[in-house]
Design a protein around this motif. Structure first.
Motif, PDB file in Angstrom:
ATOM      1  N   CYS A   1      -5.256  21.051  20.089  1.00  0.00           N
ATOM      2  CA  CYS A   1      -6.068  21.827  19.091  1.00  0.00           C
ATOM      3  C   CYS A   1      -5.516  21.756  18.223  1.00  0.00           C
ATOM      4  CB  CYS A   1      -5.728  23.408  19.993  1.00  0.00           C
ATOM      5  SG  CYS A   1      -7.111  22.924  21.597  1.00  0.00           S
ATOM      6  N   LEU A   2      -4.311  21.211  18.164  1.00  0.00           N
ATOM      7  CA  LEU A   2      -3.731  21.509  16.481  1.00  0.00           C
ATOM      8  C   LEU A   2      -3.303  20.924  16.346  1.00  0.00           C
ATOM      9  CD1 LEU A   2      -1.072  24.897  16.478  1.00  0.00           C
ATOM     10  CD2 LEU A   2      -3.111  24.908  15.368  1.00  0.00           C
ATOM     11  N   GLU A   3      -3.523  20.046  16.528  1.00  0.00           N
ATOM     12  CA  GLU A   3      -3.185  18.346  15.951  1.00  0.00           C
ATOM     13  C   GLU A   3      -3.813  17.684  14.247  1.00  0.00           C
ATOM     14  OE1 GLU A   3      -4.215  14.999  19.451  1.00  0.00           O
ATOM     15  OE2 GLU A   3      -2.875  13.296  17.792  1.00  0.00           O
ATOM     16  N   GLY A   4      -5.845  17.955  14.140  1.00  0.00           N
ATOM     17  CA  GLY A   4      -6.093  17.880  13.561  1.00  0.00           C
ATOM     18  C   GLY A   4      -5.364  19.156  12.490  1.00  0.00           C
ATOM     19  N   GLY A   5      -4.564  19.505  11.840  1.00  0.00           N
ATOM     20  CA  GLY A   5      -4.815  20.971  10.836  1.00  0.00           C
ATOM     21  C   GLY A   5      -4.609  21.923  11.631  1.00  0.00           C
ATOM     22  N   PRO A   6      -4.046  22.695  10.579  1.00  0.00           N
ATOM     23  CA  PRO A   6      -4.002  23.987  10.874  1.00  0.00           C
ATOM     24  C   PRO A   6      -5.204  24.593  11.250  1.00  0.00           C
ATOM     25  CG  PRO A   6      -3.038  23.821   8.753  1.00  0.00           C
ATOM     26  CD  PRO A   6      -4.006  22.549   9.121  1.00  0.00           C
ATOM     27  N   ARG A   7      -4.856  26.654  12.443  1.00  0.00           N
ATOM     28  CA  ARG A   7      -5.789  26.286  13.118  1.00  0.00           C
ATOM     29  C   ARG A   7      -5.826  28.062  13.071  1.00  0.00           C
ATOM     30  NH1 ARG A   7     -10.590  23.195  13.218  1.00  0.00           N
ATOM     31  NH2 ARG A   7      -9.765  21.344  13.343  1.00  0.00           N
ATOM     32  N   ARG A   8      -7.197  28.787  12.845  1.00  0.00           N
ATOM     33  CA  ARG A   8      -7.004  30.296  13.497  1.00  0.00           C
ATOM     34  C   ARG A   8      -6.856  31.125  14.325  1.00  0.00           C
ATOM     35  NH1 ARG A   8     -10.770  32.892   8.581  1.00  0.00           N
ATOM     36  NH2 ARG A   8      -9.827  34.580   9.958  1.00  0.00           N
ATOM     37  N   PHE A   9      -6.553  31.896  14.858  1.00  0.00           N
ATOM     38  CA  PHE A   9      -6.658  31.984  16.128  1.00  0.00           C
ATOM     39  C   PHE A   9      -7.905  32.716  16.916  1.00  0.00           C
ATOM     40  CE2 PHE A   9      -6.720  36.192  19.545  1.00  0.00           C
ATOM     41  CZ  PHE A   9      -5.537  35.397  20.155  1.00  0.00           C
ATOM     42  N   SER A  10      -8.768  32.329  15.497  1.00  0.00           N
ATOM     43  CA  SER A  10     -11.063  32.866  16.970  1.00  0.00           C
ATOM     44  C   SER A  10     -10.851  30.618  16.625  1.00  0.00           C
ATOM     45  CB  SER A  10     -11.097  33.683  15.969  1.00  0.00           C
ATOM     46  OG  SER A  10     -11.000  33.006  14.104  1.00  0.00           O
ATOM     47  N   GLU A  11     -10.337  30.002  16.524  1.00  0.00           N
ATOM     48  CA  GLU A  11     -10.711  28.995  16.429  1.00  0.00           C
ATOM     49  C   GLU A  11     -10.695  28.233  17.524  1.00  0.00           C
ATOM     50  OE1 GLU A  11     -11.256  26.158  12.138  1.00  0.00           O
ATOM     51  OE2 GLU A  11      -9.355  27.544  12.512  1.00  0.00           O
ATOM     52  N   LEU A  12      -9.153  28.641  17.647  1.00  0.00           N
ATOM     53  CA  LEU A  12      -8.319  28.015  18.833  1.00  0.00           C
ATOM     54  C   LEU A  12      -9.370  29.111  20.413  1.00  0.00           C
ATOM     55  CD1 LEU A  12      -4.797  28.639  17.959  1.00  0.00           C
ATOM     56  CD2 LEU A  12      -6.195  26.641  18.282  1.00  0.00           C
ATOM     57  N   ARG A  13      -9.961  29.858  20.064  1.00  0.00           N
ATOM     58  CA  ARG A  13     -10.262  30.566  20.965  1.00  0.00           C
ATOM     59  C   ARG A  13     -11.671  29.648  21.939  1.00  0.00           C
ATOM     60  NH1 ARG A  13     -10.809  36.229  22.122  1.00  0.00           N
ATOM     61  NH2 ARG A  13     -11.175  35.426  24.089  1.00  0.00           N
ATOM     62  N   VAL A  14     -12.195  28.868  20.898  1.00  0.00           N
ATOM     63  CA  VAL A  14     -14.110  28.562  21.079  1.00  0.00           C
ATOM     64  C   VAL A  14     -13.269  26.792  22.063  1.00  0.00           C
ATOM     65  CG1 VAL A  14     -15.615  26.704  19.885  1.00  0.00           C
ATOM     66  CG2 VAL A  14     -14.387  28.515  18.412  1.00  0.00           C
ATOM     67  N   PRO A  15     -12.286  26.260  22.038  1.00  0.00           N
ATOM     68  CA  PRO A  15     -12.198  25.702  22.952  1.00  0.00           C
ATOM     69  C   PRO A  15     -11.130  25.890  23.788  1.00  0.00           C
ATOM     70  CG  PRO A  15     -10.451  25.160  21.352  1.00  0.00           C
ATOM     71  CD  PRO A  15     -12.069  25.468  20.756  1.00  0.00           C
ATOM     72  N   LEU A  16     -10.498  26.649  23.814  1.00  0.00           N
ATOM     73  CA  LEU A  16     -10.084  27.286  24.952  1.00  0.00           C
ATOM     74  C   LEU A  16     -10.841  28.044  25.666  1.00  0.00           C
ATOM     75  CD1 LEU A  16      -6.606  26.999  23.220  1.00  0.00           C
ATOM     76  CD2 LEU A  16      -7.706  25.844  25.086  1.00  0.00           C
ATOM     77  N   HIS A  17     -11.462  28.783  25.664  1.00  0.00           N
ATOM     78  CA  HIS A  17     -12.599  29.836  25.942  1.00  0.00           C
ATOM     79  C   HIS A  17     -12.197  30.403  27.111  1.00  0.00           C
ATOM     80  CE1 HIS A  17     -15.357  27.021  28.408  1.00  0.00           C
ATOM     81  NE2 HIS A  17     -15.292  25.984  27.855  1.00  0.00           N
TER      82      HIS A  17
END
Lengths: 123, 123
Positions: free
Chosen positions: A36-52
DNA sequence: GGGGCCGGTATCCAGTCGGTAACCACCCTG
DNA sequence: CAGGGTGGTTACCGACTGGATACCGGCCCC
């Protein structure tokens, strides 16, 4: 017929970490977080979207582990809104290569595995 | 600065097995067993030599799992002495490639990981 | 016929992993 | 000041994993 070399007794001694690490990498979700971080920095809540399917507690655990091992960095931005960004370190980015190789393998052979499993349970 | 694409919500849905499988492959010892079989078929007690930290029960569990998923075959030879040989299937052999890639990664970056871990626990 | 070895099982147990639910401090907006 | 979003933490809990230990049936050799 039995001329094979015997297996050495110290092949996988505890001092040889590279034998044990690779396919027990991190916890259940660590590899997915890296991807998920491959495309650049992500925020916690961004990560929660694909990892729902991952609860916040478990995601935090995973991120803490990855941070501890030097795969990701955690930076807190105070302004303008509080935000926490997770990003890959060079080490984490280097891990993406074998990870991609393993994913390619799975994509190619996954149904063979399923077939074998089915053949084994219902012959 | 925030022009990155948002992560899709279905990136790792349960129908995409190749996302989850690779780095949670098998159980704790499965990868090591595969590497032990790389040089040809091995008997149960041969495998116990390099895997001397694995109890027979756990080794049996691992081998059963690998057999179920089509990575190894289990053949019983009655003559001249009762013997059981485990060998890689083509599927199992194909798994050695990404496994080797992961091991190479670990060999190259293992001490970076240790350094990061040490830096994290004692600064 | 006794003692090996071979290839496992049976039983028990502690620790870990993942999950649910609830809660919380902070800041911004209205 | 109330409400909501952010980024978590804490407590609890069940299921599963892995490990220790002991045992076991079959076969060979002495």
């Amino acid at each position: 017929m039995t001329h094979r070399q015997p297996l050495p007794a110290d092949l996988f001694d505890e001092l040889c970490p590279s034998a044990l690490l690779p396919f027990r990498f991190g916890d259940k979700w660590a590899a997915l977080v890296l991807r998920c971080l491959e495309g650049g920095p992500r925020r916690f809540s961004e990560l929660r979207v694909p990892l729902h399917r991952v609860t916040p507690k478990v995601l935090t655990q995973s991120l803490r582990g990855l941070e501890r091992d030097g795969f990701v960095t955690r930076t807190v931005h105070a302004a303008p809104r509080p935000a926490v960004e997770y990003a890959l370190t060079p080490l984490g980015r280097s891990m993406l290569e074998p990870l991609a190789a393993a994913c390619a393998w799975a994509a190619e052979h996954w149904d063979e595995l399923l077939d074998a499993r089915e053949r084994h349970t219902a012959p």
